[in-house]
Motif scaffolding. Structure first.
Motif, PDB file in Angstrom:
ATOM      1  N   LEU A 109       0.960   4.227  -2.986  1.00 38.19           N
ATOM      2  CA  LEU A 109       0.664   5.703  -2.689  1.00 38.19           C
ATOM      3  C   LEU A 109       1.768   6.618  -2.942  1.00 38.19           C
ATOM      4  CD1 LEU A 109      -1.398   5.255   0.596  1.00 38.19           C
ATOM      5  CD2 LEU A 109      -2.238   5.892  -1.716  1.00 38.19           C
ATOM      6  N   ARG A 110       3.005   6.094  -3.213  1.00 33.54           N
ATOM      7  CA  ARG A 110       4.250   6.877  -3.654  1.00 33.54           C
ATOM      8  C   ARG A 110       4.230   7.113  -4.974  1.00 33.54           C
ATOM      9  NH1 ARG A 110       6.868   4.413   0.755  1.00 33.54           N
ATOM     10  NH2 ARG A 110       7.393   2.292  -0.404  1.00 33.54           N
ATOM     11  N   SER A 169      -5.588   8.132  -3.892  1.00 31.61           N
ATOM     12  CA  SER A 169      -5.977   7.095  -2.778  1.00 31.61           C
ATOM     13  C   SER A 169      -5.844   5.630  -3.540  1.00 31.61           C
ATOM     14  CB  SER A 169      -7.040   7.453  -1.958  1.00 31.61           C
ATOM     15  OG  SER A 169      -8.402   7.349  -2.888  1.00 31.61           O
ATOM     16  N   VAL A 176      -7.215   2.238  -7.618  1.00 33.34           N
ATOM     17  CA  VAL A 176      -6.305   3.393  -7.295  1.00 33.34           C
ATOM     18  C   VAL A 176      -7.175   4.560  -7.987  1.00 33.34           C
ATOM     19  CG1 VAL A 176      -4.037   2.336  -7.460  1.00 33.34           C
ATOM     20  CG2 VAL A 176      -4.768   3.758  -9.542  1.00 33.34           C
ATOM     21  N   LYS A 182       0.940  -1.173   0.147  1.00 30.96           N
ATOM     22  CA  LYS A 182       0.002   0.044   0.094  1.00 30.96           C
ATOM     23  C   LYS A 182       0.940   1.400  -0.013  1.00 30.96           C
ATOM     24  CE  LYS A 182      -4.216  -1.989   2.191  1.00 30.96           C
ATOM     25  NZ  LYS A 182      -5.098  -1.966   3.528  1.00 30.96           N
TER      26      LYS A 182
END
Length: 383
Positions: A225-226, A232, A251, A221
Motif C-alpha cells: 500500500l506504500r 487498495s 492491486v 500488505k
C-alpha cells in the motif's frame, strides 16, 4: 550468495561432519569393545549411521541449490523440504528405537559391566567434537536459510546428547547405579523424538503450501500500500517453496490510467517486496481497476463481458448510422462495474460542442440496447 556458492558451502560443512562421524564411530566401537562398554559400542554404531544422513544431505543440497529450469521454474527448494521430512522421520525412528531398548532394560533390570577409563575419555572427546559440528552446521544452515542443514545440525546435537547419556550412565555404572543409565536414556530419546517431530511437522506444512505467518503478511500488505498508484489490495496469497515464499496479490489502480502505467505500478510492487523481504522469491501481481474481490473468477461459468473485436464492431455499426459523422480515430474501452464505458476520439477541428453532444446522445440511445453498455464519451483532440 549465488546457487553455486550455496551448494559449495552446504556440501563443505556436511562433508566435514561426515569425516567426524566416521572417525568417532570407529573409535567408539573399538574402545567400547575392548573396555567393556556396550553402550559406547551402540553409540558408535549410532555415529556411523549418521554417515547415511550426511550422504543424504549432500545429495539433497546439491539438488535443491540447482538453478531454476524448464521443469522446475520456481527452483528446486521443495527437494530440501522433502529431505527435511525424511531426516525428521529418521530422528523420530532413532528416538523410538532408543526408547524401546531403554524401556526393555528398565523392565528386565539388565545391568552393565564396569567400564574402563578410556570409555570416559572417548565419550568426552566425542561430546566436544559433536557440539563443535553442531554449532558450525547450525550457523551455516541459518546463513543459507537451509532447514535441511539446520535439521542435520540438530541431528549432530542429538548424537552429542546420547553420548552424554553414555558418559553419565558409565559413571553411575562405575559406582554401581546402573538404572540411572536407562532413565537418562529415556529422557534423551524423548528429546530426540521431539526435535524430529518439529522438523517433520514444519516441513509437511511447507509441502501442503502453508502460507507465511500473519505478522509477516501484515508487513507485506503495508509495503504494497506504500507504492504510489496503489489504491487498495486484496487476495494476498502466499505459499512456502523450500525456504522461500511465492506470493500472488491483486492491486487496485485507477481505471483511467494507461495499461503501461498500471503494469509499471505492479512491477514496483514486485520489486519492493523482493528487495525488502529476504524470504520472498517471486511475486505475481494482478492489476485491477476496481475492487473485484467478490467476483468468482475461478468459475468457468462466470458471465464475462465481450472483448474488443465484438464491441468495436457494434460501436462502429452504431457510429455509421450518424449523418456527416467523421471517421473514428481511436476507441478506448473501460470495463467498470460489470459494464463498458466507451471513449471515442475524433480528429476534426470543425466540430462544435453541440454536435458532439448530439452524436453522443444518438450513440448512447443505440448502444443502450446491449447488455454490456455503460456510457459513451466523445472527445475531439482539437477542441
Amino acid at each position: 550468495m549465488n546457487y553455486e556458492d550455496n551448494k559449495a558451502e552446504a556440501q563443505k560443512v556436511t562433508l566435514i561432519g561426515s569425516a567426524v562421524d566416521l572417525t568417532l564411530g570407529v573409535v567408539k566401537v573399538v574402545i567400547g569393545f575392548f573396555f567393556n562398554s556396550h553402550a559406547l559400542v551402540i553409540d558408535g554404531f549410532h555415529s556411523l549411521t549418521d554417515l547415511v544422513t550426511d550422504f543424504f544431505v549432500v545429495i539433497i543440497t546439491r539438488i535443491s541449490n540447482e538453478k531454476p529450469d524448464d521443469e522446475h521454474p520456481y527452483g528446486h527448494g521443495r527437494f530440501e523440504t522433502l529431505g527435511t521430512v525424511i531426516l525428521g522421520a529418521i530422528l523420530m525412528t532413532t528416538a523410538g528405537a532408543l526408547l524401546f531398548e531403554t524401556i526393555q532394560r528398565l523392565v528386565t533390570g539388565t545391568q552393565s559391566v564396569v567400564p574402563g577409563w578410556p570409555v570416559f575419555i572417548t565419550a568426552i572427546v566425542s561430546i566436544i567434537a559433536k557440539e563443535i559440528i553442531f554449532q558450525y552446521s547450525k550457523r551455516v544452515g541459518e546463513k543459507l536459510n537451509s532447514p535441511l542443514l539446520i535439521a542435520n545440525a540438530w541431528h549432530s546435537r542429538s548424537d552429542a546428547i546420547t553420548t552424554i547419556v553414555v558418559l553419565v550412565g558409565s559413571l553411575f555404572a562405575y559406582f554401581g547405579y546402573f538404572f540411572m543409565d536407562a532413565l537418562a536414556a529415556v529422557i534423551v530419546s524423548i528429546f530426540i523424538g521431539k526435535i524430529g517431530w518439529e522438523f517433520l511437522f514444519n516441513s509437511i506444512k511447507e509441502l501442503v503450501d502453508t502460507s507465511l505467518d500473519s505478522e509477516k503478511v501484515r508487513e507485506i500488505k503495508g509495503e504494497i500500500l506504500r507504492v504510489p498508484g496503489v489504491i487498495s489490495m486484496h487476495d494476498l496469497r502466499s505459499r512456502m517453496h523450500g525456504q522461500k515464499a511465492v506470493l500472488d496479490v491483486n492491486v487496485q489502480v485507477s481505471p483511467h490510467i494507461t495499461v503501461s502505467e498500471g503494469h509499471e505500478i505492479s512491477s514496483w510492487v514486485m520489486k519492493n517486496l523482493i528487495e525488502k523481504f529476504d524470504e520472498i522469491e517471486d511475486v505475481t501481481v494482478h492489476t485491477d481497476v476496481e475492487d473485484d474481490r467478490d467476483e468468482a473468477y475461478m468459475h468457468s461459468d462466470l458471465d464475462l463481458l465481450p472483448l474488443r473485436p465484438t464491441l468495436e464492431e457494434e460501436i462502429r455499426s452504431s457510429w455509421s448510422k450518424l449523418s456527416d459523422a467523421p471517421m473514428l480515430y481511436e476507441i478506448h474501452l473501460h470495463y467498470l462495474g460489470g459494464r463498458v464505458l466507451v471513449d471515442l476520439y475524433l480528429l476534426n477541428s470543425e466540430i462544435n460542442k453541440d454536435q458532439l453532444e448530439s452524436w453522443s446522445s444518438s450513440v448512447r440511445n443505440d448502444l443502450s440496447k446491449t447488455s454490456w453498455f455503460k456510457d459513451v464519451r466523445i472527445w475531439n483532440s482539437f477542441l
